[in-house]
Design an enzyme around this catalytic site. Sequence first.
Site, PDB file in Angstrom:
ATOM      1  CG  HIS A 171      -2.082  -0.931   1.063  1.00  0.00           C
ATOM      2  ND1 HIS A 171      -1.949  -2.299   1.069  1.00  0.00           N
ATOM      3  CD2 HIS A 171      -3.412  -0.676   0.841  1.00  0.00           C
ATOM      4  CE1 HIS A 171      -3.134  -2.860   0.865  1.00  0.00           C
ATOM      5  NE2 HIS A 171      -4.031  -1.905   0.727  1.00  0.00           N
ATOM      6  CB  ALA A 215     -11.185  -1.142   4.136  1.00  0.00           C
ATOM      7  CG  HIS A 216      -7.607  -0.933   0.888  1.00  0.00           C
ATOM      8  ND1 HIS A 216      -6.710  -1.919   0.585  1.00  0.00           N
ATOM      9  CD2 HIS A 216      -8.823  -1.472   0.679  1.00  0.00           C
ATOM     10  CE1 HIS A 216      -7.356  -2.981   0.191  1.00  0.00           C
ATOM     11  NE2 HIS A 216      -8.636  -2.747   0.232  1.00  0.00           N
ATOM     12  CG  ASN A 217      -7.880   2.771  -2.194  1.00  0.00           C
ATOM     13  OD1 ASN A 217      -7.252   1.814  -1.764  1.00  0.00           O
ATOM     14  ND2 ASN A 217      -7.343   3.655  -2.993  1.00  0.00           N
TER      15      ASN A 217
END
Lengths: 317, 317, 317
Positions: free
Chosen positions: B185, B226-228
């Site tokens: 990431h 979470a991511h994004n």
Amino acid sequence: MTGAGLEGDPDVEITGVSAAETARRGDLVFLDGDGKAAPQISAETSALIVNEANIHNVPDGMPRLVSALARHYHGVVSYALFHPRHETWSGETLISPEASVHPTAIVSPGATVGPGASIGEGTVIGSNAVVGPGVQVGRHCRIGSGASLVCALLGDHVRLLAGARIGEPGFGVTAGPSGQEDVPHFGRVILQDRVTIGANSCIDRGMFDDTIIGERTKIDNLCQVAHNVVFGRGVVMAAFGGISGSVRVGDAARIGGRVGIADHVRIGEGVNLAASSGVFRDIEPGETWGGTPAKPLRQWMREVAWLQKHANAKKTT
Amino acid sequence: MTGAGLEGDPDVEITGVSAAETARRGDLVFLDGDGKAAPQISAETSALIVNEANIHNVPDGMPRLVSALARHYHGVVSYALFHPRHETWSGETLISPEASVHPTAIVSPGATVGPGASIGEGTVIGSNAVVGPGVQVGRHCRIGSGASLVCALLGDHVRLLAGARIGEPGFGVTAGPSGQEDVPHFGRVILQDRVTIGANSCIDRGMFDDTIIGERTKIDNLCQVAHNVVFGRGVVMAAFGGISGSVRVGDAARIGGRVGIADHVRIGEGVNLAASSGVFRDIEPGETWGGTPAKPLRQWMREVAWLQKHANAKKTT
Amino acid sequence: MTGAGLEGDPDVEITGVSAAETARRGDLVFLDGDGKAAPQISAETSALIVNEANIHNVPDGMPRLVSALARHYHGVVSYALFHPRHETWSGETLISPEASVHPTAIVSPGATVGPGASIGEGTVIGSNAVVGPGVQVGRHCRIGSGASLVCALLGDHVRLLAGARIGEPGFGVTAGPSGQEDVPHFGRVILQDRVTIGANSCIDRGMFDDTIIGERTKIDNLCQVAHNVVFGRGVVMAAFGGISGSVRVGDAARIGGRVGIADHVRIGEGVNLAASSGVFRDIEPGETWGGTPAKPLRQWMREVAWLQKHANAKKTT
């Protein structure tokens, strides 16, 4: 110490504690419950603490202490024999001179490394993380900021994200003379090579045996893995997964977000669990389940669709 | 490094990594999956790593490396180009001389501030908190005890309660030559002005882009973002909220306790989600949904009532 | 400071803040909402901030400030009167010379103890834990690695596992002039004798009153207990339990994994809640409930069984 009368050889030396089925020479074990199902008792057991209901389950000639609070007093004796090292670790020295830190390892500011701990080649310990006394961390691991490890053994390339809690005592309550007491835990956590544990997730140590997470298993943030759980290799578990005590999860299982699994359940290899499943029964290898209580996914979806159709049709007729 | 054969100009210089749709000059991107849907590929992309199924999707003349494990080798190249700064931060100095701490800011005992970090006017860093290398914290922020920040950028008046984990890598698994691997990431977390994040909550950094929490959004304890993910302004999310990757949440949405939202779902402005909802579909602005799988609240309540009536009536007739 | 006009005696001295029903001489309180239900207002209240809708609820002669944002400005005044001590705790000294640490207590490396805190006989503070200013920790307690305590009072034999967050402000949002604001919290957390709190669990402090956990109550990992909750004695709560604000839980209740309870609900003594229950209503002592929304366990199981039978029978006919 237990207030219990001894029947049998008073000269037996007790050098350890364990569960009845895995006892070795010198171990003290306990039997409680209603005594109806005959328990497995290792022939090497040196002595037992038993309640009245279990006296008939004790092999002839095996020394026994009889107590209504057998489980509790087994814990009391255990604590007299063993004292967790991280509860006696004091002073101002963040990295103990009795720890072994590989010259290529990086220990970030504020991190602590206890006496007897070892940190392998190329491993990075994050800022304000805690590697407790005696903990072994392998090579090329990444321990996140503020994570903590006690009673734990890590392979190589293991990654713990920030705030992960490895090796805390499991959750168990037993009856004592004045009310409920915590059950003591003497096992460890073993994280095999290339395991990843997410931020603020918790992997509890086992009661007498170990909690084990197999190679390349990947666990997301805010998950809970209870005492004595064994995960196979290559399992994937999403956030808020909650695995109760003594559960077994087979290799390559896929566990969706917010899945709960009740204690002692066995999940086969390659099983898929849909997000939010609540699993109370064993599942055969390769199956896909969902819902609470969980059932085969197709069946769960059929029930959801059937209810939707009938509940809403009803309204218009 | 990738073991893959190159087709195209061998002199192209790679200076960055990104996703295919957002690549800039110098970026290496990847294409994997079955290749059936034509992917968006930025015209500025300098090179791609692709699997066989995606070769036909590569624009003519664009340099390509072909590999069955395109996603994995893109990560391998990424790590060769970039090394997270918090993994090389060592020594005994808790507040780096290369950090910028405003004279009116308070850093409590045991807190660490990495090189290149900056702490604004009137901000308070709690005891044993971690502000990682390069992290920017604005003015009048409150960072709780033991919280940690890496790869993050905070506005003014941001509050993180104790143990919040900001900027850890998101959860993603990809196939490598010997089994599953963590997806790297490279994004950040951006917390806009007056955001509050609860105790032990986690906001993961984006994969290539950023995870963004809009102004005055308030998130309770033990939540996972979470991511994004992109949250709008003034969102409220109660405890145990779990937001999967790339979800978009509109301004002023109200998310009850223990709500889960599946990845890539879009939640409109002002949507209300009842406690314990499990959301698998986009929701239009202003609607109120509940249940698992979530549906309009009235419909869910109708189904619950209908089932209760029929299941219990059945029994008495 | 509030921009509100005062009606009544301008010389009243304000020395504290509280909720209307528990105000003592010198306290400023607030009234907001639609004003339809007559609120309880302590006769000792020295002044109120009220919105238009509540003016008719103010006792004759009691000084009042009228504001459309009564709740918000009460908070603004509160912060002007009180400043949390842990937000002014600075410097490099991990154990404050103004703290009282019993000679037999153990403070592990990296742990911090704030000014005015006290640590009792035989207590162990884990590595990198935080005992905030003024926090009282009794005798023979065990505070885990990286746990943090502010605004808290602990009895004897209390155990906090690693990463537990005790005394953070509760989650509440109110309207301010430019958008939503956090509601300030002035209460404490009280953990009575022999309470155990699991790893990474959070117990929030009360708004004006205290959050209280009764003797020998045992709480597992990753649980959330919100502001102003009161737990009785000997309660057991498994992982991911989520208790909303102002809930009351009776003695010896058993709360399964992942149970949620909505705010202000009362759970009687000895109640059993099945894993994954979502409770929105009061429950009488001794009952066993399950499901979401929760209902008596037998009824829930009947509905589950009925749905399974009919949804699947339908398919074959």
